[in-house]
Design a protein around this motif. Structure first.
Motif, mmCIF file in Angstrom:
data_model
loop_
_atom_site.group_PDB
_atom_site.id
_atom_site.type_symbol
_atom_site.label_atom_id
_atom_site.label_comp_id
_atom_site.label_asym_id
_atom_site.label_seq_id
_atom_site.Cartn_x
_atom_site.Cartn_y
_atom_site.Cartn_z
ATOM 1 N N ASP A 1 20.257 -16.927 -7.755
ATOM 2 C CA ASP A 1 19.665 -17.466 -9.215
ATOM 3 C C ASP A 1 18.465 -18.264 -9.006
ATOM 4 N N ALA A 2 18.654 -19.412 -8.381
ATOM 5 C CA ALA A 2 16.993 -20.149 -8.658
ATOM 6 C C ALA A 2 15.429 -19.135 -8.499
ATOM 7 N N LEU A 3 15.786 -18.591 -7.540
ATOM 8 C CA LEU A 3 15.032 -17.609 -7.151
ATOM 9 C C LEU A 3 14.864 -16.203 -8.501
ATOM 10 N N TRP A 4 15.592 -16.012 -8.441
ATOM 11 C CA TRP A 4 15.619 -15.067 -9.913
ATOM 12 C C TRP A 4 14.802 -16.024 -10.752
ATOM 13 N N GLY A 5 15.667 -16.828 -11.810
ATOM 14 C CA GLY A 5 14.507 -17.747 -12.333
ATOM 15 C C GLY A 5 13.328 -18.299 -12.281
ATOM 16 N N SER A 6 13.167 -18.421 -11.491
ATOM 17 C CA SER A 6 11.548 -18.609 -10.634
ATOM 18 C C SER A 6 10.301 -17.351 -11.117
ATOM 19 N N PHE A 7 11.510 -16.269 -10.589
ATOM 20 C CA PHE A 7 10.417 -14.905 -11.055
ATOM 21 C C PHE A 7 10.638 -14.666 -12.309
ATOM 22 N N VAL A 8 10.878 -14.849 -12.771
ATOM 23 C CA VAL A 8 11.638 -14.349 -14.589
ATOM 24 C C VAL A 8 10.033 -15.063 -14.857
ATOM 25 N N SER A 9 9.623 -16.546 -14.578
ATOM 26 C CA SER A 9 9.339 -17.276 -15.237
ATOM 27 C C SER A 9 7.919 -17.529 -15.391
ATOM 28 N N ASN A 10 7.332 -16.950 -13.668
ATOM 29 C CA ASN A 10 6.381 -17.204 -13.751
ATOM 30 C C ASN A 10 5.494 -16.098 -13.107
ATOM 31 N N ALA A 11 6.412 -14.589 -12.779
ATOM 32 C CA ALA A 11 5.155 -13.442 -12.218
ATOM 33 C C ALA A 11 4.964 -12.909 -14.236
ATOM 34 N N ALA B 1 1.075 -1.250 -0.231
ATOM 35 C CA ALA B 1 0.113 -0.189 0.054
ATOM 36 C C ALA B 1 1.150 1.232 -0.312
ATOM 37 N N MET B 2 1.750 1.135 0.712
ATOM 38 C CA MET B 2 2.754 2.386 0.178
ATOM 39 C C MET B 2 4.123 2.476 -0.931
ATOM 40 N N SER B 3 3.772 1.500 -1.722
ATOM 41 C CA SER B 3 4.668 1.407 -3.213
ATOM 42 C C SER B 3 4.313 2.156 -4.249
ATOM 43 N N GLY B 4 3.234 3.058 -3.567
ATOM 44 C CA GLY B 4 3.007 3.140 -4.805
ATOM 45 C C GLY B 4 2.467 2.940 -6.112
ATOM 46 N N SER B 5 2.166 1.831 -5.723
ATOM 47 C CA SER B 5 1.316 0.925 -6.972
ATOM 48 C C SER B 5 2.514 1.029 -8.142
ATOM 49 N N ALA B 6 3.804 0.840 -8.398
ATOM 50 C CA ALA B 6 4.436 0.071 -9.466
ATOM 51 C C ALA B 6 5.456 -1.393 -9.093
ATOM 52 N N ILE B 7 5.124 -2.035 -9.873
ATOM 53 C CA ILE B 7 5.779 -3.514 -9.439
ATOM 54 C C ILE B 7 6.760 -3.358 -11.122
ATOM 55 N N TRP B 8 7.080 -4.499 -10.954
ATOM 56 C CA TRP B 8 8.055 -4.586 -11.957
ATOM 57 C C TRP B 8 7.945 -6.026 -12.457
ATOM 58 N N ILE B 9 7.483 -6.630 -13.192
ATOM 59 C CA ILE B 9 7.436 -8.022 -14.113
ATOM 60 C C ILE B 9 8.320 -7.603 -15.679
ATOM 61 N N PRO B 10 9.572 -8.358 -15.707
ATOM 62 C CA PRO B 10 9.729 -8.540 -17.183
ATOM 63 C C PRO B 10 8.764 -9.646 -18.046
ATOM 64 N N ALA B 11 9.258 -8.924 -19.374
ATOM 65 C CA ALA B 11 8.701 -9.623 -20.633
ATOM 66 C C ALA B 11 7.392 -10.271 -19.946
ATOM 67 N N ASN B 12 6.362 -8.608 -19.741
ATOM 68 C CA ASN B 12 5.005 -9.503 -19.767
ATOM 69 C C ASN B 12 4.285 -9.216 -20.778
ATOM 70 N N HIS B 13 2.930 -9.203 -20.865
ATOM 71 C CA HIS B 13 2.138 -9.126 -21.994
ATOM 72 C C HIS B 13 1.788 -7.761 -22.315
ATOM 73 N N ILE B 14 1.537 -7.185 -21.060
ATOM 74 C CA ILE B 14 1.142 -5.760 -21.528
ATOM 75 C C ILE B 14 2.262 -4.836 -22.657
#
Length: 125
Positions: free
Chosen positions: A94-104, A51-64
């Motif tokens: 690295d495994a966590l980052w890989g999961s993030f970029v493939s699932n986010a 709620a304090m983030s200003g609503s910004a997110i970084w999701i790489p390689a997304n449909h938008i």
């Protein structure tokens, strides 16, 4: 707690503690899959630290971004994370980052499909 509330809680499939972006995304995913979900938040307000983030997110390689003509990739996102992380972090993260970029990106599609949120690109960092 009323008796009917105790009985209802016994019929839950998923209990989500907190109401930040990650928690609500997990609840949405579970509910979309047919699970009976309850969200518990200790604050009187929803959103957690999100709620304090200003609503910004970084999701790489997304449909938008793709629809707007941006052509980033999971590999580019991994390269960025590896280049900007403190030295040695890739050994454990690295495994966590890989999961993030493939699932986010899949998470963002679910949020766009199942909620009234108006997700947009922004020029603000």
């Amino acid at each position: 707690m009323k008796k009917s509330q105790r009985q209802e809680s016994a019929e839950l499939d998923v209990v989500v503690v907190g109401s930040g972006a990650a928690a609500l995304s997990a609840a949405l995913s579970a509910a979309s899959g047919g699970a009976r979900v309850a969200i518990f938040e200790k604050s009187e307000l929803l959103g957690g630290t999100s709620a304090m983030s200003g609503s910004a997110i970084w999701i790489p390689a997304n449909h938008i971004a793709r629809a707007a003509g941006f052509d980033d990739s999971e590999q580019e996102a991994l390269e960025y994370l590896r280049a900007t992380a403190p030295e040695g972090w890739s050994d454990s993260e690295d495994a966590l980052w890989g999961s993030f970029v493939s699932n986010a990106p899949r998470m963002l599609e679910l949020v766009a499909e199942k909620t009234p949120l108006d997700l947009q690109l922004t020029k603000e960092p």
